[in-house]
Write an enzyme that holds these catalytic residues in place. Structure first.
Site, PDB file in Angstrom:
ATOM      1  N   SER A   1     -26.871  -8.384 -13.544  1.00  0.00           N
ATOM      2  CA  SER A   1     -25.786  -7.831 -14.375  1.00  0.00           C
ATOM      3  C   SER A   1     -24.575  -8.735 -14.464  1.00  0.00           C
ATOM      4  O   SER A   1     -23.591  -8.392 -15.124  1.00  0.00           O
ATOM      5  CB  SER A   1     -25.306  -6.495 -13.809  1.00  0.00           C
ATOM      6  OG  SER A   1     -26.327  -5.552 -13.882  1.00  0.00           O
TER       7      SER A   1
ATOM      8  N   THR B   1     -22.047  -4.232 -13.025  1.00  0.00           N
ATOM      9  CA  THR B   1     -20.846  -5.048 -13.188  1.00  0.00           C
ATOM     10  C   THR B   1     -19.987  -4.972 -11.925  1.00  0.00           C
ATOM     11  O   THR B   1     -19.764  -3.892 -11.401  1.00  0.00           O
ATOM     12  CB  THR B   1     -20.008  -4.473 -14.350  1.00  0.00           C
ATOM     13  OG1 THR B   1     -20.756  -4.583 -15.547  1.00  0.00           O
ATOM     14  CG2 THR B   1     -18.682  -5.185 -14.495  1.00  0.00           C
TER      15      THR B   1
ATOM     16  N   THR C   1     -19.089  -9.759 -15.724  1.00  0.00           N
ATOM     17  CA  THR C   1     -20.362  -9.131 -16.100  1.00  0.00           C
ATOM     18  C   THR C   1     -21.110  -9.961 -17.132  1.00  0.00           C
ATOM     19  O   THR C   1     -20.500 -10.761 -17.860  1.00  0.00           O
ATOM     20  CB  THR C   1     -20.113  -7.731 -16.698  1.00  0.00           C
ATOM     21  OG1 THR C   1     -21.343  -7.021 -16.783  1.00  0.00           O
ATOM     22  CG2 THR C   1     -19.486  -7.803 -18.075  1.00  0.00           C
TER      23      THR C   1
ATOM     24  N   ARG D   1     -22.194  -7.985 -28.864  1.00  0.00           N
ATOM     25  CA  ARG D   1     -21.598  -6.799 -28.217  1.00  0.00           C
ATOM     26  C   ARG D   1     -20.725  -7.229 -27.022  1.00  0.00           C
ATOM     27  O   ARG D   1     -21.112  -8.028 -26.199  1.00  0.00           O
ATOM     28  CB  ARG D   1     -22.704  -5.868 -27.736  1.00  0.00           C
ATOM     29  CG  ARG D   1     -22.201  -4.571 -27.063  1.00  0.00           C
ATOM     30  CD  ARG D   1     -22.125  -4.702 -25.568  1.00  0.00           C
ATOM     31  NE  ARG D   1     -21.730  -3.447 -24.904  1.00  0.00           N
ATOM     32  CZ  ARG D   1     -21.394  -3.359 -23.615  1.00  0.00           C
ATOM     33  NH1 ARG D   1     -21.415  -4.433 -22.849  1.00  0.00           N
ATOM     34  NH2 ARG D   1     -21.028  -2.216 -23.103  1.00  0.00           N
TER      35      ARG D   1
ATOM     36  N   THR E   1     -16.744   0.159 -13.721  1.00  0.00           N
ATOM     37  CA  THR E   1     -18.101  -0.373 -13.871  1.00  0.00           C
ATOM     38  C   THR E   1     -18.906   0.633 -14.668  1.00  0.00           C
ATOM     39  O   THR E   1     -18.513   1.791 -14.801  1.00  0.00           O
ATOM     40  CB  THR E   1     -18.736  -0.618 -12.483  1.00  0.00           C
ATOM     41  OG1 THR E   1     -19.978  -1.318 -12.649  1.00  0.00           O
ATOM     42  CG2 THR E   1     -18.993   0.675 -11.739  1.00  0.00           C
ATOM     43  N   GLY E   2     -20.018   0.182 -15.216  1.00  0.00           N
ATOM     44  CA  GLY E   2     -20.865   1.097 -15.974  1.00  0.00           C
ATOM     45  C   GLY E   2     -20.688   0.917 -17.468  1.00  0.00           C
ATOM     46  O   GLY E   2     -20.249  -0.137 -17.926  1.00  0.00           O
TER      47      GLY E   2
HETATM   48  N1  GLY Z   1     -19.039  -2.452 -17.923  1.00  0.00           N
HETATM   49  C1  GLY Z   1     -19.714  -3.560 -18.437  1.00  0.00           C
HETATM   50  C2  GLY Z   1     -20.144  -3.432 -19.809  1.00  0.00           C
HETATM   51  O1  GLY Z   1     -20.218  -2.344 -20.358  1.00  0.00           O
HETATM   52  O2  GLY Z   1     -20.454  -4.442 -20.406  1.00  0.00           O
END
Ligand code: GLY
Length: 313
Positions: free
Chosen positions: A73, A175, A193, A203, A226-227
């Protein structure tokens, strides 16, 4: 989560300092990171022993998963986008309110250090894509292939069944966000990340966005996320948490309110989102939507992993 309070007297600042803030005595330094990131915390702690500065610590910590080919990640070894390209996002913020960030950066092992260079060597906060790469190269960073065989194989497997649909793919997404109080009790934060696995090309999530993935204010404390970044972006989660703490919430209450903002406003709970917060008193909090969000704490040179409380049990 209430942290223990310590000795009565203000002492000289050393690697382990004790100072009084608002009649409460607090030990520094402290390092907090998302997920099970003991090696990152240990690197941050080593850095604190050398310079004592929270900013150096969060950078040193973030560099560990960035260089780890087994962390899928973050950085080298991160899963690519749906076109097989590894794109990286990172940001960093110090106790003076300085901030730096890179987004959609390719072929550079340590985006967190490029983000710091943006902060310290340019008049800007964020550099993106080809411009971020050119800047990194101008600063002596080396261009490298970050797509490991393992990540390439996972992408090839994904292509067999995915129909190239821009679905959120977050089965294993971790992340790293870090917060630290340095030897002077100053706050800094960082996040790095490779973003969602097999995301649409182009993206960008929350990780390079100051206020979303990381926010620090030396009057209050800091927060990191994170997430699934889309919801962290829509609610500016880290900024929200710091403002909630400014207005009297403790770090745990602030993290819980920021998660509930997402759950209530978007009725959203399908994917994981987790927050960490650390205030200037050394109190910390952690909360996530789903169960299973862990975080890593280092204080007094001891690193431990804990499971956060969560909205879903
Ligand atoms: N939190 C990392 C992402 O959504 O890319």
């Amino acid at each position: 989560m209430q942290r223990r309070t310590f000795l009565k007297q203000t002492t000289a600042l050393t690697a382990l300092s004790t100072v009084q803030i608002n009649a409460q005595t607090v030990d520094f330094p402290i390092v907090l990171s998302t997920w099970k990131n003991e090696k990152a915390n240990d690197a941050a702690w080593e850095s604190l022993k050398k310079t004592g500065r929270a900013l150096d610590a969060v950078e040193a910590g973030a560099r560990i998963p960035e260089a780890d080919p087994n962390d899928t990640s973050v950085g080298y070894g991160g899963f690519p986008d749906r076109d097989g390209i590894v794109t990286l996002d990172a940001c960093i913020m110090d106790e003076k309110g300085n901030a730096g960030s890179v987004t959609f950066l390719q072929n550079i092992m340590h985006p967190i250090s490029v983000a710091r260079a943006v902060m310290e060597k340019t008049p800007h906060v964020m550099l993106s894509g080809e411009g971020a790469l050119q800047f990194a190269l101008s600063q002596g960073f080396k261009k490298e292939n970050l797509l490991t065989e393992k990540a390439k194989k996972a992408w090839e497997e994904w292509k067999k069944t995915s129909k190239y649909e821009p679905k959120i793919n977050i089965e294993r997404h971790d992340t790293i966000g870090l917060l630290a109080l340095g030897n002077k009790g100053e706050i800094s934060g960082a996040c790095t990340t490779s973003g969602l696995a097999f995301k649409m090309h182009g993206r960008v999530g929350d990780s390079p966005v100051i206020g979303a993935a990381v926010f620090c204010d030396d009057e209050v404390g800091g927060a990191c996320a994170t997430g699934l970044g889309e919801f962290v972006l829509k609610t500016l989660g880290s900024f929200l948490i710091v403002e909630l703490m400014r207005n009297g919430k403790n770090p745990q209450q602030a993290c819980e309110e920021a998660i509930m903002r997402i759950v209530k406003r978007y009725n959203y709970k399908e994917f994981q989102i987790g927050y960490l917060a650390l205030n200037k008193k050394g109190e910390y909090g952690a909360y996530s939507i789903q169960s299973g969000f862990s975080y890593t704490l280092t204080e007094k040179g001891v690193t431990k992993v804990f499971e956060a409380k969560s909205y879903m049990k």
